[in-house]
Enzyme design. Structure first.
Site, PDB file in Angstrom:
ATOM      1  CG  PHE A  41       0.896  -6.979   6.117  1.00  0.00           C
ATOM      2  CD1 PHE A  41       1.118  -6.861   7.484  1.00  0.00           C
ATOM      3  CD2 PHE A  41       1.673  -7.879   5.382  1.00  0.00           C
ATOM      4  CE1 PHE A  41       2.119  -7.605   8.111  1.00  0.00           C
ATOM      5  CE2 PHE A  41       2.658  -8.627   5.995  1.00  0.00           C
ATOM      6  CZ  PHE A  41       2.893  -8.475   7.367  1.00  0.00           C
TER       7      PHE A  41
ATOM      8  CB  THR B 265      -5.571  -5.644  -0.581  1.00  0.00           C
ATOM      9  OG1 THR B 265      -4.394  -4.941  -1.000  1.00  0.00           O
ATOM     10  CG2 THR B 265      -6.002  -6.596  -1.651  1.00  0.00           C
TER      11      THR B 265
ATOM     12  CE1 TYR C  92       2.387  -9.622  -5.937  1.00  0.00           C
ATOM     13  CE2 TYR C  92       3.712 -11.615  -5.810  1.00  0.00           C
ATOM     14  CZ  TYR C  92       3.351 -10.382  -5.305  1.00  0.00           C
ATOM     15  OH  TYR C  92       3.969  -9.909  -4.160  1.00  0.00           O
TER      16      TYR C  92
ATOM     17  CE1 TYR D  49      10.628   4.129 -16.722  1.00  0.00           C
ATOM     18  CE2 TYR D  49      11.076   6.416 -16.176  1.00  0.00           C
ATOM     19  CZ  TYR D  49      10.280   5.467 -16.762  1.00  0.00           C
ATOM     20  OH  TYR D  49       9.125   5.858 -17.405  1.00  0.00           O
TER      21      TYR D  49
HETATM   22  N1  LIG Z   1       3.543  -9.738   2.354  1.00  0.00           N
HETATM   23  C1  LIG Z   1       4.477 -10.417   1.747  1.00  0.00           C
HETATM   24  O1  LIG Z   1       4.834 -11.521   2.184  1.00  0.00           O
HETATM   25  C2  LIG Z   1       5.142  -9.871   0.514  1.00  0.00           C
HETATM   26  C3  LIG Z   1       6.122 -10.661  -0.114  1.00  0.00           C
HETATM   27  C4  LIG Z   1       6.741 -10.165  -1.251  1.00  0.00           C
HETATM   28  C5  LIG Z   1       6.427  -8.920  -1.741  1.00  0.00           C
HETATM   29  N2  LIG Z   1       5.484  -8.170  -1.115  1.00  0.00           N
HETATM   30  C6  LIG Z   1       5.163  -6.865  -1.719  1.00  0.00           C
HETATM   31  O2  LIG Z   1       5.044  -5.866  -0.724  1.00  0.00           O
HETATM   32  C7  LIG Z   1       4.031  -4.938  -1.103  1.00  0.00           C
HETATM   33  C8  LIG Z   1       3.017  -4.802   0.033  1.00  0.00           C
HETATM   34  O3  LIG Z   1       2.441  -6.080   0.279  1.00  0.00           O
HETATM   35  P1  LIG Z   1       1.414  -6.329   1.472  1.00  0.00           P
HETATM   36  O4  LIG Z   1       1.636  -7.704   1.960  1.00  0.00           O
HETATM   37  O5  LIG Z   1       1.443  -5.200   2.416  1.00  0.00           O
HETATM   38  O6  LIG Z   1       0.044  -6.376   0.664  1.00  0.00           O
HETATM   39  P2  LIG Z   1      -1.314  -5.541   0.873  1.00  0.00           P
HETATM   40  O7  LIG Z   1      -2.285  -6.099  -0.111  1.00  0.00           O
HETATM   41  O8  LIG Z   1      -1.691  -5.536   2.315  1.00  0.00           O
HETATM   42  O9  LIG Z   1      -0.873  -4.076   0.473  1.00  0.00           O
HETATM   43  C9  LIG Z   1      -0.895  -3.580  -0.839  1.00  0.00           C
HETATM   44  C10 LIG Z   1      -1.489  -2.196  -0.794  1.00  0.00           C
HETATM   45  O10 LIG Z   1      -1.477  -1.640  -2.109  1.00  0.00           O
HETATM   46  C11 LIG Z   1      -2.741  -1.032  -2.350  1.00  0.00           C
HETATM   47  N3  LIG Z   1      -2.961  -1.026  -3.796  1.00  0.00           N
HETATM   48  C12 LIG Z   1      -3.155  -2.089  -4.620  1.00  0.00           C
HETATM   49  N4  LIG Z   1      -3.294  -1.664  -5.880  1.00  0.00           N
HETATM   50  C13 LIG Z   1      -3.172  -0.313  -5.866  1.00  0.00           C
HETATM   51  C14 LIG Z   1      -3.226   0.693  -6.861  1.00  0.00           C
HETATM   52  N5  LIG Z   1      -3.434   0.392  -8.157  1.00  0.00           N
HETATM   53  N6  LIG Z   1      -3.075   1.989  -6.489  1.00  0.00           N
HETATM   54  C15 LIG Z   1      -2.877   2.314  -5.194  1.00  0.00           C
HETATM   55  N7  LIG Z   1      -2.815   1.405  -4.194  1.00  0.00           N
HETATM   56  C16 LIG Z   1      -2.971   0.104  -4.538  1.00  0.00           C
HETATM   57  C17 LIG Z   1      -3.723  -1.886  -1.590  1.00  0.00           C
HETATM   58  O11 LIG Z   1      -4.957  -1.248  -1.343  1.00  0.00           O
HETATM   59  C18 LIG Z   1      -2.937  -2.175  -0.316  1.00  0.00           C
HETATM   60  O12 LIG Z   1      -3.112  -1.167   0.638  1.00  0.00           O
HETATM   61  C19 LIG Z   1       3.419  -5.463  -2.392  1.00  0.00           C
HETATM   62  O13 LIG Z   1       3.994  -4.784  -3.484  1.00  0.00           O
HETATM   63  C20 LIG Z   1       3.817  -6.908  -2.419  1.00  0.00           C
HETATM   64  O14 LIG Z   1       3.934  -7.398  -3.735  1.00  0.00           O
HETATM   65  C21 LIG Z   1       4.821  -8.620  -0.014  1.00  0.00           C
END
Ligand SMILES: NC(=O)c1ccc[n+]([C@@H]2O[C@H](COP(=O)([O-])OP(=O)(O)OC[C@H]3O[C@@H](n4cnc5c(N)ncnc54)[C@H](O)[C@@H]3O)[C@@H](O)[C@H]2O)c1
Length: 312
Positions: free
Chosen positions: A12, A36, A144, A158
């Site tokens: 996303f 995802t 998480y 790091y």
């Molecule tokens: N959406 C929110 O409200 C929110 C809030 C806080 C933090 N975040 C952080 O932002 C980042 C993106 O979140 P998002 O909402 O887009 O979620 P999302 O699930 O849509 O995106 C995560 C992406 O990471 C990929 N992924 C997962 N495990 C992987 C791996 N081992 N190797 C390679 N790719 C992998 C998934 O396929 C996906 O495309 C995440 O790290 C999340 O923790 C998001």
């Protein structure tokens, strides 16, 4: 023109980031294992010769030349990160080690997408970066929360030990186009339920509050953070305007012209009662950055996307 790696680039937030970085004239290498993420989010970028897509799991090392790395790979919604909690921890911790190792080797600047979940169920409100959090280390959200906390530790170590040029942002609830309809987050749940004419499910009594940030505001904050010098963060990036779950449900019903009712179910374990970012540090360090898109406007865009993408 920079060469920029985005892990989790098919997700996303990552897909919006890839698009923005390409629009600014950079070369983008998107790394994703599609756990995802979805090709659909980035399919419109595939014809761009400056966009490269790599299917790879970041729990395994990956070597590529780059100027900057945005580390976003990690499932973010509870249904997805609880599906395989061990893998969630591995992605956060081993993934961070691999990407930090890469940044160290190629001398790239690296930004970690951390989360407001590092504050757990906070006893301080609103949360500022100096608050250490109130996290259950053994609960169902811990894979998480603690994974992300450990990743922050790794980034700082790091930096201190190897002089890696790091940035940490703590993202608060973000929503917008390219979200999955089935990711179980409250905004996508409510919109899908309202568009289908089904009852909107509120967990608890609906008085718990959340603040919601539209994805474009987050991307602006990420780009500004990456461009800072002599500032590692962590810095909160979120929208401080609070809404109760009941207010949100009512707004979604109104904007979708839905006839859906609202029903109440028990609160899941460790669900925080309140979460709101203090964004003073972001304003100060990121050239006056602050969210620009009001909830109602962001919801309209997201509802429109869900209507067209999923033909609900
Ligand atoms: N959406 C929110 O409200 C929110 C809030 C806080 C933090 N975040 C952080 O932002 C980042 C993106 O979140 P998002 O909402 O887009 O979620 P999302 O699930 O849509 O995106 C995560 C992406 O990471 C990929 N992924 C997962 N495990 C992987 C791996 N081992 N190797 C390679 N790719 C992998 C998934 O396929 C996906 O495309 C995440 O790290 C999340 O923790 C998001």
């Amino acid at each position: 023109m920079k060469q920029i790696v985005v892990t989790g680039g098919a997700g996303f937030i990552g897909s919006h980031l890839c698009e923005r970085l390409l629009n600014e004239g950079n070369t983008v290498i998107c790394i994703d294992n599609y756990f995802t993420g979805r090709k659909q989010n980035i399919v419109h970028l595939l014809d761009n010769p400056y966009f490269e897509l790599v299917r790879h799991d970041i729990t395994f090392p990956y070597y590529v030349e780059a100027d900057e790395i945005y580390n976003l790979a990690c499932p973010a919604s509870p249904v997805h990160y609880q599906f395989d909690p061990v893998s969630t921890v591995k992605t956060s911790v081993i993934g961070a080690i691999n990407m930090l190792g890469l940044a160290k080797r190629i001398k790239a600047r690296i930004l970690q997408a951390s989360t407001s979940e590092v504050y757990g169920d906070p006893s301080v409100h609103p949360q500022e970066e100096s608050y250490w959090g109130n996290v259950n280390p053994i609960g169902i959200r811990s894979c998480y929360d603690e994974g992300k906390r450990c990743a922050e530790t790794l980034f700082m170590d790091y930096h201190r030990q190897n002089k890696v040029d790091i940035k940490i942002i703590r993202i608060f609830n973000t929503y917008g186009t390219n979200m999955r309809p089935d990711d179980g987050r409250v905004i996508s749940n409510f919109i899908v339920q309202a568009l289908k004419g089904e009852a909107l499910t509120i967990y608890g009594d609906g008085t718990q509050t959340r603040s919601f940030q539209y994805v474009d505001d987050l991307i602006e904050g990420m780009i500004r953070m990456m461009a800072t010098d002599h500032f590692t963060g962590p810095v909160n990036i979120g929208n401080p305007n609070e809404f109760t779950m009941l207010e949100l449900a009512e707004m979604v019903i109104r904007l979708t012209n839905s006839t859906s009712k609202i029903i109440f179910q028990p609160l899941p374990a460790d669900d925080p009662k309140q979460r709101r970012p203090d964004i003073s540090l972001a304003k100060e360090k990121l050239n006056g950055w602050e969210p620009k898109i009001p909830l109602e406007e962001g919801l309209k865009r997201t509802i429109n996307y869900f209507r067209h993408q999923f033909i609900i």
